[in-house]
Design a protein around this motif. Structure first.
Motif, PDB file in Angstrom:
ATOM      1  N   SER A   1       4.037   1.755  -5.614  1.00 54.77           N
ATOM      2  CA  SER A   1       2.840   2.047  -4.827  1.00 54.77           C
ATOM      3  C   SER A   1       3.163   2.949  -3.641  1.00 54.77           C
ATOM      4  O   SER A   1       2.428   3.911  -3.351  1.00 54.77           O
TER       5      SER A   1
ATOM      6  N   LYS B   1       1.834   6.968  -1.637  1.00 51.36           N
ATOM      7  CA  LYS B   1       1.171   6.912  -0.341  1.00 51.36           C
ATOM      8  C   LYS B   1       1.662   8.032   0.573  1.00 51.36           C
ATOM      9  O   LYS B   1       2.746   8.579   0.374  1.00 51.36           O
TER      10      LYS B   1
ATOM     11  N   SER C   1      -0.215  -3.815   1.341  1.00 53.68           N
ATOM     12  CA  SER C   1      -1.205  -3.447   0.328  1.00 53.68           C
ATOM     13  C   SER C   1      -0.549  -2.617  -0.769  1.00 53.68           C
ATOM     14  O   SER C   1       0.351  -1.810  -0.516  1.00 53.68           O
ATOM     15  N   LEU C   2      -1.015  -2.806  -1.994  1.00 52.52           N
ATOM     16  CA  LEU C   2      -0.416  -2.127  -3.139  1.00 52.52           C
ATOM     17  C   LEU C   2      -1.198  -0.899  -3.571  1.00 52.52           C
ATOM     18  O   LEU C   2      -0.621   0.023  -4.151  1.00 52.52           O
ATOM     19  N   LEU C   3      -2.495  -0.879  -3.324  1.00 56.54           N
ATOM     20  CA  LEU C   3      -3.314   0.243  -3.782  1.00 56.54           C
ATOM     21  C   LEU C   3      -3.405   1.306  -2.689  1.00 56.54           C
ATOM     22  O   LEU C   3      -3.933   1.048  -1.605  1.00 56.54           O
ATOM     23  N   PRO C   4      -2.891   2.509  -2.926  1.00 59.71           N
ATOM     24  CA  PRO C   4      -2.987   3.580  -1.914  1.00 59.71           C
ATOM     25  C   PRO C   4      -4.418   4.059  -1.744  1.00 59.71           C
ATOM     26  O   PRO C   4      -5.171   4.179  -2.718  1.00 59.71           O
TER      27      PRO C   4
ATOM     28  N   ALA D   1      -4.078   8.543  -2.917  1.00 64.49           N
ATOM     29  CA  ALA D   1      -2.878   8.748  -3.733  1.00 64.49           C
ATOM     30  C   ALA D   1      -2.477  10.222  -3.751  1.00 64.49           C
ATOM     31  O   ALA D   1      -3.322  11.118  -3.842  1.00 64.49           O
TER      32      ALA D   1
ATOM     33  N   VAL E   1       6.866  -3.317  -7.634  1.00 60.60           N
ATOM     34  CA  VAL E   1       5.494  -2.782  -7.656  1.00 60.60           C
ATOM     35  C   VAL E   1       5.179  -2.094  -6.333  1.00 60.60           C
ATOM     36  O   VAL E   1       4.545  -1.034  -6.298  1.00 60.60           O
ATOM     37  N   TRP E   2       5.633  -2.680  -5.224  1.00 56.63           N
ATOM     38  CA  TRP E   2       5.387  -2.067  -3.921  1.00 56.63           C
ATOM     39  C   TRP E   2       6.101  -0.726  -3.810  1.00 56.63           C
ATOM     40  O   TRP E   2       5.565   0.223  -3.233  1.00 56.63           O
TER      41      TRP E   2
END
Length: 276
Positions: free
Chosen positions: A31, A35, A46-49, A52, A27-28
């Protein structure tokens, strides 16, 4: 809720954290592919950029030539699958016959070759393929990849064909069919589950291959596969980590999707061969 169901639910709850830890790197990676280089380096785990971007995918697809590498990998993987299916199915059919002279010796030699590392055989393999005039090409690389990959498929086909009633072959011969026609018209159509399993196993293996494609494409970089092309993101002083993550997504996600769709065929083929 009975006691058995309660224990099963408890085990599921205990395994959920382990599953999250297991899939986190994947998952990373996905993500990080979205990024910017700065965000990936200072963003921690952190996983959410925050912002994006698809620039990494564009750079991997065009600048790093992953569009070409993807086409090469598809060609290479299909060639490996065709070669393995053709040779393994015929060899498995021959070894499944009870009257074959030296059958135990042949099977023993096949199993023994499973323990020989590829690195020990790469020089004679390269010399043999190069002697055929197929060096520095995808077909030569496919031959080198398919050869060592034949042991398990041969054993799977042998186990499956051994479990087919002899009456089917006898009926085909009474109708005038020879060995080749019996194999092609009668036996091979019955082996579709095993064919699916062997095709999936070797397609995944060829798609992810690195060592053999590297050796056979050194003289022609335009024929690199995805696994070899990954090293284009490693520079002498720096590494394009976000581009590497995007390239990894391009390489991994298609084969994961293929496996998810064909996993039932894979399990059925393994179960059929073992049961036989």
């Amino acid at each position: 809720m009975n006691r058995l169901a309660f224990r099963r639910n408890v085990w599921h709850l205990l395994l959920i954290p382990l599953c999250l830890v297991w899939i986190y790197p994947f998952v990373w990676m996905v993500s990080a592919a979205f990024k910017t280089p700065r965000e990936m380096l200072i963003g921690g785990l952190s996983l959410l950029p925050d912002d994006a971007t698809l620039e990494n995918f564009r750079r991997a697809w065009t600048t790093a030539k992953f569009s070409t590498y993807t086409a090469n990998t598809i060609t290479y993987s299909i060639a490996v699958v065709v070669l393995v299916l053709l040779v393994a199915s015929t060899a498995g059919y021959a070894l499944a016959r009870p009257g074959l002279p030296g059958k135990k010796v042949l099977v023993g030699l096949l199993i023994a070759t499973m323990f020989i590392p590829h690195g020990y055989t790469i020089i004679p393999t390269f010399l043999l393929v190069n002697g055929l005039g197929l060096g520095n090409g995808l077909l030569g690389a496919a031959l080198a990849q398919a050869g060592p990959a034949l042991v398990v498929p041969v054993l799977l086909f042998m186990g499956f064909f051994s479990g087919i009633p002899k009456e089917l072959e006898e009926a085909a011969r009474m109708d005038g069919a020879g060995y080749l026609r019996t194999y092609w018209k009668v036996m091979l159509p019955l082996a579709k589950p095993v064919m699916g399993t062997v095709a999936l196993m070797n397609f995944i293996g060829a798609w992810n291959a690195f060592f053999i494609p590297l050796v056979f494409t050194l003289g022609n970089p335009d024929l690199r596969t995805l696994g070899v092309g990954m090293y284009g993101f490693y520079g002498q002083d720096t590494t394009d980590w976000t581009g590497l993550a995007a390239a990894a997504c391009i390489s991994v996600i298609p084969i994961v999707v293929v496996f998810l769709f064909l996993q039932r065929t894979f399990v059925e083929g393994i179960a059929g061969a073992v049961k036989s």
